[in-house]
Design an enzyme around this catalytic site. Sequence first.
Site, PDB file in Angstrom:
ATOM      1  N   HIS A  75     -66.707 -26.681  54.124  1.00 21.95           N
ATOM      2  CA  HIS A  75     -65.923 -27.256  53.010  1.00 21.95           C
ATOM      3  C   HIS A  75     -64.736 -27.979  53.640  1.00 21.95           C
ATOM      4  O   HIS A  75     -63.717 -27.360  53.944  1.00 21.95           O
ATOM      5  CB  HIS A  75     -65.440 -26.153  52.074  1.00 21.95           C
ATOM      6  CG  HIS A  75     -66.565 -25.369  51.450  1.00 21.95           C
ATOM      7  ND1 HIS A  75     -67.092 -25.683  50.219  1.00 21.95           N
ATOM      8  CD2 HIS A  75     -67.265 -24.287  51.894  1.00 21.95           C
ATOM      9  CE1 HIS A  75     -68.067 -24.821  49.921  1.00 21.95           C
ATOM     10  NE2 HIS A  75     -68.192 -23.968  50.938  1.00 21.95           N
ATOM     11  N   LYS A 126     -77.057 -29.442  46.900  1.00 24.05           N
ATOM     12  CA  LYS A 126     -76.480 -28.094  46.764  1.00 24.05           C
ATOM     13  C   LYS A 126     -76.425 -27.683  45.297  1.00 24.05           C
ATOM     14  O   LYS A 126     -75.992 -28.440  44.434  1.00 24.05           O
ATOM     15  CB  LYS A 126     -75.067 -28.093  47.360  1.00 24.05           C
ATOM     16  CG  LYS A 126     -74.270 -26.803  47.158  1.00 24.05           C
ATOM     17  CD  LYS A 126     -74.624 -25.747  48.197  1.00 24.05           C
ATOM     18  CE  LYS A 126     -73.988 -24.392  47.937  1.00 24.05           C
ATOM     19  NZ  LYS A 126     -72.708 -24.176  48.553  1.00 24.05           N
ATOM     20  N   HIS A 163     -75.706 -18.550  53.015  1.00 23.31           N
ATOM     21  CA  HIS A 163     -74.972 -17.294  53.242  1.00 23.31           C
ATOM     22  C   HIS A 163     -75.621 -16.039  52.623  1.00 23.31           C
ATOM     23  O   HIS A 163     -75.058 -15.405  51.737  1.00 23.31           O
ATOM     24  CB  HIS A 163     -73.513 -17.399  52.818  1.00 23.31           C
ATOM     25  CG  HIS A 163     -73.220 -18.111  51.529  1.00 23.31           C
ATOM     26  ND1 HIS A 163     -73.909 -17.865  50.380  1.00 23.31           N
ATOM     27  CD2 HIS A 163     -72.284 -19.039  51.231  1.00 23.31           C
ATOM     28  CE1 HIS A 163     -73.411 -18.623  49.426  1.00 23.31           C
ATOM     29  NE2 HIS A 163     -72.438 -19.350  49.896  1.00 23.31           N
ATOM     30  N   ASP A 191     -69.559 -21.505  56.743  1.00 24.27           N
ATOM     31  CA  ASP A 191     -68.940 -21.504  55.408  1.00 24.27           C
ATOM     32  C   ASP A 191     -67.416 -21.624  55.541  1.00 24.27           C
ATOM     33  O   ASP A 191     -66.655 -20.922  54.868  1.00 24.27           O
ATOM     34  CB  ASP A 191     -69.321 -20.258  54.596  1.00 24.27           C
ATOM     35  CG  ASP A 191     -69.035 -20.463  53.101  1.00 24.27           C
ATOM     36  OD1 ASP A 191     -68.569 -21.552  52.731  1.00 24.27           O
ATOM     37  OD2 ASP A 191     -69.267 -19.523  52.323  1.00 24.27           O
ATOM     38  N   HIS A 220     -58.272 -22.477  52.369  1.00 21.68           N
ATOM     39  CA  HIS A 220     -57.385 -22.534  51.199  1.00 21.68           C
ATOM     40  C   HIS A 220     -55.955 -22.480  51.711  1.00 21.68           C
ATOM     41  O   HIS A 220     -55.692 -21.993  52.820  1.00 21.68           O
ATOM     42  CB  HIS A 220     -57.648 -21.345  50.269  1.00 21.68           C
ATOM     43  CG  HIS A 220     -58.988 -21.397  49.619  1.00 21.68           C
ATOM     44  ND1 HIS A 220     -59.275 -22.245  48.570  1.00 21.68           N
ATOM     45  CD2 HIS A 220     -60.144 -20.730  49.868  1.00 21.68           C
ATOM     46  CE1 HIS A 220     -60.536 -22.084  48.200  1.00 21.68           C
ATOM     47  NE2 HIS A 220     -61.096 -21.179  48.984  1.00 21.68           N
ATOM     48  N   GLY A 239     -62.774 -17.365  50.237  1.00 26.49           N
ATOM     49  CA  GLY A 239     -63.108 -18.210  51.378  1.00 26.49           C
ATOM     50  C   GLY A 239     -62.010 -18.209  52.412  1.00 26.49           C
ATOM     51  O   GLY A 239     -60.850 -17.929  52.102  1.00 26.49           O
TER      52      GLY A 239
END
Length: 429
Positions: free
Chosen positions: A64, A150, A238, A310, A314, A329
């Site tokens: 991400h 996705k 995952h 993954d 943040h 995350g």
Amino acid sequence: MKLLLKNCKLVEGIRNILIEDEKIASIQEADSSRKERRLEMECNEIIDIRGNTVIPGMIDPHVHMRDLKQTYKEDWTSGSEAALAGGITTVFDMPNTKPDTMNLENLNLKRQAAKSSKVKYKFHIGATCNNLEQIKIILKNNPDDIAGIKIFLAASSSNEVVTDRQILKQIFKIAKQYDKVVVVHTELQECLDKWLHTNVKRSVINHNIFRHRICAIEGTKLVLEIADEVKNRIYIAHVSTSEEINLIKRFKEKNNVYCEITPHHLLLNEKILEKVGNWGKVNPPLRTDMDNVALWNAVHNGTVDTIGTDHAPHYIEEKQQEYSKAPSGFPGLETCLPLLLTEISSGFDINKIIELTSRNTAKIFGLEKNVGIKKGNYADLAVIDLNKKWTINASKFKTKAKYSPFDEVNVKGKIVMTFVNGRCYKFEE
Ligand code: DOR
Ligand code: ZN
């Protein structure tokens, strides 16, 4: 431009790698012969790798990168620098950005933002209940920069959820038509909603109860059944539970089913949450030590195809909020390979690491022509000092997200250089 990497430890022995115009031009035995000296004279630059191990740069299928309206969390510059420091030379970016990657217009915005990347990249585009036409528009010209489609069966830093069987089937059919892999986050929203009101204390320690394993298992079962009907290629992201591993193993026998795990689901479980709190809040949640064992077995028996980080950065102050408000995350680009390399002493071998971090990923997503240490391939490489012991220090990360549930963990194996298309990035030894 000719660059010679001398004394590289490859699986087959010590070799010199000649890089010319971004690609591997030749691989020769390092024998100090006259021929070798002549070659050295022809080169613009020589780097002595000093017997360190050279592997293909990792292809990370699950990243991400944020950027766009979330540059405060991460942008393509900081994220790609983190990838380089972690020996990762290609990333596949996830679509739950702001704005999301669910139509051509937004995809083009992302294409623009990604130009500042220092590593190679592809995008997963997102499927929703009402963007099937957009997906077709994007895929019609078979653009080279789309890795897969996705789907989120549950919300997780994303709002667009698809759980309707008929719509899922339609998406799978489109994927099949355009020969794209469907990548699924399989926790199932309806199931999570039921568990949300469970009577346990609202604390990160119970994250694995709120987002109950049953919900991931049900979702995985649902999409495996649909893929079994449609016969499309499906990639379960995952995977976190032993039950899902068993399901995947069964469906793999007659379908193109691929299985990704993360380093955190492999190496950590819910017990760590007492110590790391929200740094370890992630979806799917960290599970149990039994699941760690099941994932290791699945790595060794070939059920697991790939490892993805993954990487989900943040803002630190968001993560410091109380449990229910803190987003799920954490960053993973810089810790993945060192954590895996550390396991070599317990019987995990470097060949298996190469298989899980580049060879299989390349095969599944159609990059195999360019990946691997072979003449003619792009020089995307990670140079590793396998003996270097060091301690993960999140405050020194290149990512903007300077925290990790792996902070202060001792590891063995350090990335000393990363090459992307033959361009060298060096890291302190
Ligand atoms: O923990 C997670 N964080 N899981 C996801 O599926 C999404 C990710 C994010 O984007 O933050
Ligand atoms: Zn993710």
